[in-house]
Write an enzyme that holds these catalytic residues in place. Structure first.
Site, PDB file in Angstrom:
ATOM      1  N   LYS A 132     -26.999  19.456 -14.610  1.00  0.00           N
ATOM      2  CA  LYS A 132     -26.296  18.999 -15.612  1.00  0.00           C
ATOM      3  C   LYS A 132     -24.845  17.905 -15.711  1.00  0.00           C
ATOM      4  CE  LYS A 132     -29.848  19.536 -19.096  1.00  0.00           C
ATOM      5  NZ  LYS A 132     -30.230  17.854 -19.940  1.00  0.00           N
TER       6      LYS A 132
ATOM      7  N   LEU B 254     -33.701  12.707 -23.475  1.00  0.00           N
ATOM      8  CA  LEU B 254     -33.515  15.029 -24.260  1.00  0.00           C
ATOM      9  C   LEU B 254     -34.329  15.299 -22.424  1.00  0.00           C
ATOM     10  CD1 LEU B 254     -34.423  14.580 -27.707  1.00  0.00           C
ATOM     11  CD2 LEU B 254     -32.471  14.211 -26.104  1.00  0.00           C
TER      12      LEU B 254
ATOM     13  N   ILE C  75     -40.192  14.026 -26.255  1.00  0.00           N
ATOM     14  CA  ILE C  75     -40.482  13.791 -27.339  1.00  0.00           C
ATOM     15  C   ILE C  75     -40.893  15.014 -27.508  1.00  0.00           C
ATOM     16  CG2 ILE C  75     -42.640  13.085 -27.550  1.00  0.00           C
ATOM     17  CD1 ILE C  75     -41.619  10.979 -29.856  1.00  0.00           C
TER      18      ILE C  75
ATOM     19  N   GLU D 170     -23.760  24.544 -20.533  1.00  0.00           N
ATOM     20  CA  GLU D 170     -23.729  25.477 -19.484  1.00  0.00           C
ATOM     21  C   GLU D 170     -23.446  24.951 -17.988  1.00  0.00           C
ATOM     22  OE1 GLU D 170     -25.832  27.844 -18.050  1.00  0.00           O
ATOM     23  OE2 GLU D 170     -25.746  28.479 -20.449  1.00  0.00           O
TER      24      GLU D 170
ATOM     25  N   ARG E 125     -38.527  26.891 -31.094  1.00  0.00           N
ATOM     26  CA  ARG E 125     -38.243  27.352 -30.220  1.00  0.00           C
ATOM     27  C   ARG E 125     -39.440  27.184 -28.948  1.00  0.00           C
ATOM     28  NH1 ARG E 125     -33.918  25.816 -26.055  1.00  0.00           N
ATOM     29  NH2 ARG E 125     -32.289  27.093 -26.398  1.00  0.00           N
TER      30      ARG E 125
ATOM     31  N   TYR F 280     -29.147  24.351 -13.038  1.00  0.00           N
ATOM     32  CA  TYR F 280     -29.550  23.841 -13.844  1.00  0.00           C
ATOM     33  C   TYR F 280     -27.624  22.773 -14.880  1.00  0.00           C
ATOM     34  CZ  TYR F 280     -29.888  23.289 -18.939  1.00  0.00           C
ATOM     35  OH  TYR F 280     -29.956  22.249 -20.110  1.00  0.00           O
TER      36      TYR F 280
ATOM     37  N   HIS G 170     -28.562  25.893 -28.970  1.00  0.00           N
ATOM     38  CA  HIS G 170     -29.829  25.081 -29.969  1.00  0.00           C
ATOM     39  C   HIS G 170     -31.020  25.545 -30.832  1.00  0.00           C
ATOM     40  CE1 HIS G 170     -29.443  21.816 -28.051  1.00  0.00           C
ATOM     41  NE2 HIS G 170     -30.769  21.484 -28.167  1.00  0.00           N
TER      42      HIS G 170
ATOM     43  N   ALA H  86     -36.101  17.641 -19.617  1.00  0.00           N
ATOM     44  CA  ALA H  86     -34.991  18.155 -18.095  1.00  0.00           C
ATOM     45  C   ALA H  86     -36.125  19.286 -18.220  1.00  0.00           C
ATOM     46  CB  ALA H  86     -33.800  18.242 -18.826  1.00  0.00           C
TER      47      ALA H  86
ATOM     48  N   GLN I 105     -38.812  20.667 -28.833  1.00  0.00           N
ATOM     49  CA  GLN I 105     -38.354  20.899 -29.817  1.00  0.00           C
ATOM     50  C   GLN I 105     -37.220  19.718 -30.315  1.00  0.00           C
ATOM     51  OE1 GLN I 105     -35.672  24.628 -31.050  1.00  0.00           O
ATOM     52  NE2 GLN I 105     -34.230  23.917 -29.674  1.00  0.00           N
ATOM     53  N   ASP I 106     -35.911  19.601 -29.362  1.00  0.00           N
ATOM     54  CA  ASP I 106     -35.271  18.430 -29.862  1.00  0.00           C
ATOM     55  C   ASP I 106     -35.394  17.241 -30.249  1.00  0.00           C
ATOM     56  OD1 ASP I 106     -33.565  20.683 -29.300  1.00  0.00           O
ATOM     57  OD2 ASP I 106     -32.533  19.428 -28.020  1.00  0.00           O
TER      58      ASP I 106
ATOM     59  N   SER J 282     -24.935  19.998 -21.299  1.00  0.00           N
ATOM     60  CA  SER J 282     -25.121  21.312 -22.190  1.00  0.00           C
ATOM     61  C   SER J 282     -23.888  21.977 -21.358  1.00  0.00           C
ATOM     62  CB  SER J 282     -26.066  21.738 -21.226  1.00  0.00           C
ATOM     63  OG  SER J 282     -25.636  23.284 -21.164  1.00  0.00           O
TER      64      SER J 282
HETATM   65  O1  G4F Z   1     -32.170  31.911 -24.036  1.00  0.00           O
HETATM   66  P1  G4F Z   1     -31.457  31.789 -23.141  1.00  0.00           P
HETATM   67  O2  G4F Z   1     -32.542  31.759 -22.066  1.00  0.00           O
HETATM   68  O3  G4F Z   1     -31.070  30.608 -22.853  1.00  0.00           O
HETATM   69  P2  G4F Z   1     -29.283  29.939 -22.023  1.00  0.00           P
HETATM   70  O4  G4F Z   1     -29.637  30.712 -20.766  1.00  0.00           O
HETATM   71  O5  G4F Z   1     -28.406  30.392 -22.695  1.00  0.00           O
HETATM   72  O6  G4F Z   1     -29.822  28.274 -21.893  1.00  0.00           O
HETATM   73  C1  G4F Z   1     -29.796  27.558 -23.048  1.00  0.00           C
HETATM   74  O7  G4F Z   1     -29.184  26.845 -23.731  1.00  0.00           O
HETATM   75  C2  G4F Z   1     -27.996  25.982 -22.845  1.00  0.00           C
HETATM   76  C3  G4F Z   1     -27.200  25.601 -23.654  1.00  0.00           C
HETATM   77  O8  G4F Z   1     -27.107  24.533 -24.964  1.00  0.00           O
HETATM   78  C4  G4F Z   1     -29.210  25.034 -22.686  1.00  0.00           C
HETATM   79  F1  G4F Z   1     -28.261  24.392 -21.908  1.00  0.00           F
HETATM   80  C5  G4F Z   1     -30.073  25.475 -21.577  1.00  0.00           C
HETATM   81  O9  G4F Z   1     -30.978  24.209 -22.009  1.00  0.00           O
HETATM   82  C6  G4F Z   1     -31.234  26.235 -22.521  1.00  0.00           C
HETATM   83  O10 G4F Z   1     -31.657  25.683 -24.038  1.00  0.00           O
HETATM   84  O11 G4F Z   1     -31.018  32.968 -22.618  1.00  0.00           O
HETATM   85  C7  G4F Z   1     -29.122  33.424 -23.679  1.00  0.00           C
HETATM   86  C8  G4F Z   1     -28.761  34.892 -23.362  1.00  0.00           C
HETATM   87  C9  G4F Z   1     -28.643  34.407 -22.113  1.00  0.00           C
HETATM   88  O12 G4F Z   1     -27.677  34.589 -21.427  1.00  0.00           O
HETATM   89  C10 G4F Z   1     -29.437  35.297 -20.363  1.00  0.00           C
HETATM   90  O13 G4F Z   1     -29.556  36.050 -20.268  1.00  0.00           O
HETATM   91  O14 G4F Z   1     -29.925  35.580 -23.784  1.00  0.00           O
HETATM   92  C11 G4F Z   1     -29.866  36.509 -22.121  1.00  0.00           C
HETATM   93  N1  G4F Z   1     -30.762  37.097 -22.130  1.00  0.00           N
HETATM   94  C12 G4F Z   1     -31.355  38.324 -22.428  1.00  0.00           C
HETATM   95  N2  G4F Z   1     -32.190  38.402 -21.847  1.00  0.00           N
HETATM   96  C13 G4F Z   1     -32.298  36.591 -21.627  1.00  0.00           C
HETATM   97  C14 G4F Z   1     -33.127  37.617 -21.686  1.00  0.00           C
HETATM   98  N3  G4F Z   1     -32.597  35.330 -21.860  1.00  0.00           N
HETATM   99  C15 G4F Z   1     -33.818  35.653 -21.995  1.00  0.00           C
HETATM  100  N4  G4F Z   1     -34.462  33.853 -21.509  1.00  0.00           N
HETATM  101  N5  G4F Z   1     -34.593  36.403 -21.443  1.00  0.00           N
HETATM  102  C16 G4F Z   1     -34.501  37.870 -22.160  1.00  0.00           C
HETATM  103  O15 G4F Z   1     -35.359  38.774 -21.886  1.00  0.00           O
END
Ligand code: G4F
Length: 335
Positions: A160, A87, A14, A134, A191, A156, A186, A89, A17-18, A132
């Site tokens: 899931k 939620l 809770i 993922e 966030r 991860y 989302h 995790a 974010q979500d 997710s």
């Molecule tokens: O924001 P991210 O870390 O999110 P990711 O890995 O897509 O996962 C999120 O969404 C999933 C689907 O809903 C959830 F299950 C999960 O819990 C989480 O909420 O990364 C997004 C993208 C990736 O492709 C990553 O390689 O951004 C790319 N990226 C590029 N530079 C980066 C960075 N990600 C992060 N965190 N930091 C960087 O500097």
């Protein structure tokens, strides 16, 4: 006329974010809202409970650990919720490459303990599991829907997909009203800083305010299907209002690259992203997903769900919120 007893909802996660958007939504709908929080959150509410501070007096918070079956069972049995939203995790994908074991233990045991506690302690309670995108990982089809095979590419994603199967099995084997939301990314001003969107919006704000000069990122060409968290929690709620439990993809159906997110965010404050963004190989992942783009037709048809906030508005809202935060130097609230 006798006053109607409000429905009771229980949310794990809770303070996230979500969880915070869902709690707001349920309070607005007249629910009695309960939440599980970790002891550390109670001890340090300023840092760990800032997302629910504005509605804290309308919530019932309980300390319970996802790692302790007895604590979950006892509290669920006492509350007797009508709806339970699981939620909580370990949600940062990158972290799961560094420590697979914590991610697997927390996420897999967490959903198993919750399902079993609900079945034993409050069997009429409806259950939602936050799966997710993922779980699709190395995809064979774009866009993905509820029939797309799973091929997770991180601990991860594996955790899931195990949670998804466990939830489906409690539905089929024990008749629990249990549904999964296969949610794509989302985002929102709430966030966490470790995720790329918030990393970008917070850096853009601080660069604009002259506090820092550069933003270091990994793969700029990664595609994501980004929606607004407040839209996605409505979908969770809608799933539990159905007579029949089921699983749904929740997505916008549009992808953007990390670079496009940067461009839109920097444009919003009148800066050129190319002058500030630097690539840092530390932020690359060992296994990057292919194009994750969701097809939410089923959710639209069955639940009547619609996305309200589009990509440009999402990016603007996040940058504006961070501009406000960092111009007040209110760093604690930004974490
Ligand atoms: O924001 P991210 O870390 O999110 P990711 O890995 O897509 O996962 C999120 O969404 C999933 C689907 O809903 C959830 F299950 C999960 O819990 C989480 O909420 O990364 C997004 C993208 C990736 O492709 C990553 O390689 O951004 C790319 N990226 C590029 N530079 C980066 C960075 N990600 C992060 N965190 N930091 C960087 O500097």
């Amino acid at each position: 006329m006798p006053k109607k007893t409000p429905k009771k909802a229980l949310i794990t996660g809770i303070t996230g974010q979500d969880g915070s958007y869902l709690a707001e939504w349920l309070v607005e709908q007249g629910y009695e809202v309960h939440g599980f929080v970790r002891r550390v959150a109670i001890e340090d509410p300023d840092t760990r409970m800032h997302r629910i501070r504005h509605i804290a007096d309308r919530l019932h918070l309980h300390t319970a650990s996802l790692g302790s079956y007895p604590s979950l069972y006892k509290t669920i049995h006492r509350i007797q919720p009508d709806e339970c939203y699981h939620l909580a995790a370990e949600s940062f994908v990158s972290y799961s490459f560094e420590d697979e074991f914590t991610t697997i233990n927390t996420n897999v045991n967490g959903v198993h303990y919750m399902l079993s506690s609900v079945l034993e302690g409050a069997p009429d309670c409806r259950f939602y599991f936050a799966a997710s995108s993922e779980i699709f990982g190395r995809v064979t089809q774009v866009p993905q829907d509820e029939t797309t095979p799973f091929h997770p590419r991180s601990a991860y994603g594996i955790s899931k997909s195990a949670g998804y199967e466990m939830t489906r099995n409690y539905r089929e084997a024990y008749g629990l009203h249990a549904s999964c939301g296969i949610l794509y990314n989302h985002e929102s001003p709430r966030r966490g800083m470790e995720f790329v969107t918030r990393k970008i919006s917070s850096h853009v704000a601080r660069i604009k305010l002259g506090q820092i000069d550069t933003l270091q990122l990994g793969n700029l060409h990664a595609h994501r299907d980004w929606g607004h968290a407040s839209d996605y929690v409505r979908a969770m709620w809608l799933m539990l209002q159905q007579d029949t439990p089921d699983d749904y993809v929740i997505a916008t159906g549009q992808t953007h690259t990390v670079q496009a997110f940067c461009e839109t965010a920097f444009d919003h404050v009148g800066l050129d992203w190319r002058e500030h963004v630097k690539i840092d190989s530390r932020f690359y992942r060992p296994a990057e997903e292919h194009v994750l783009r969701g097809d939410a037709s089923k959710a639209k048809r069955v639940l009547g769900w619609e996305q309200r906030i589009g990509f440009d508005e999402l990016v603007r809202e996040m940058v504006e919120a961070d501009l406000k935060r960092y111009s007040r130097h209110d760093v604690a609230a930004a974490v």
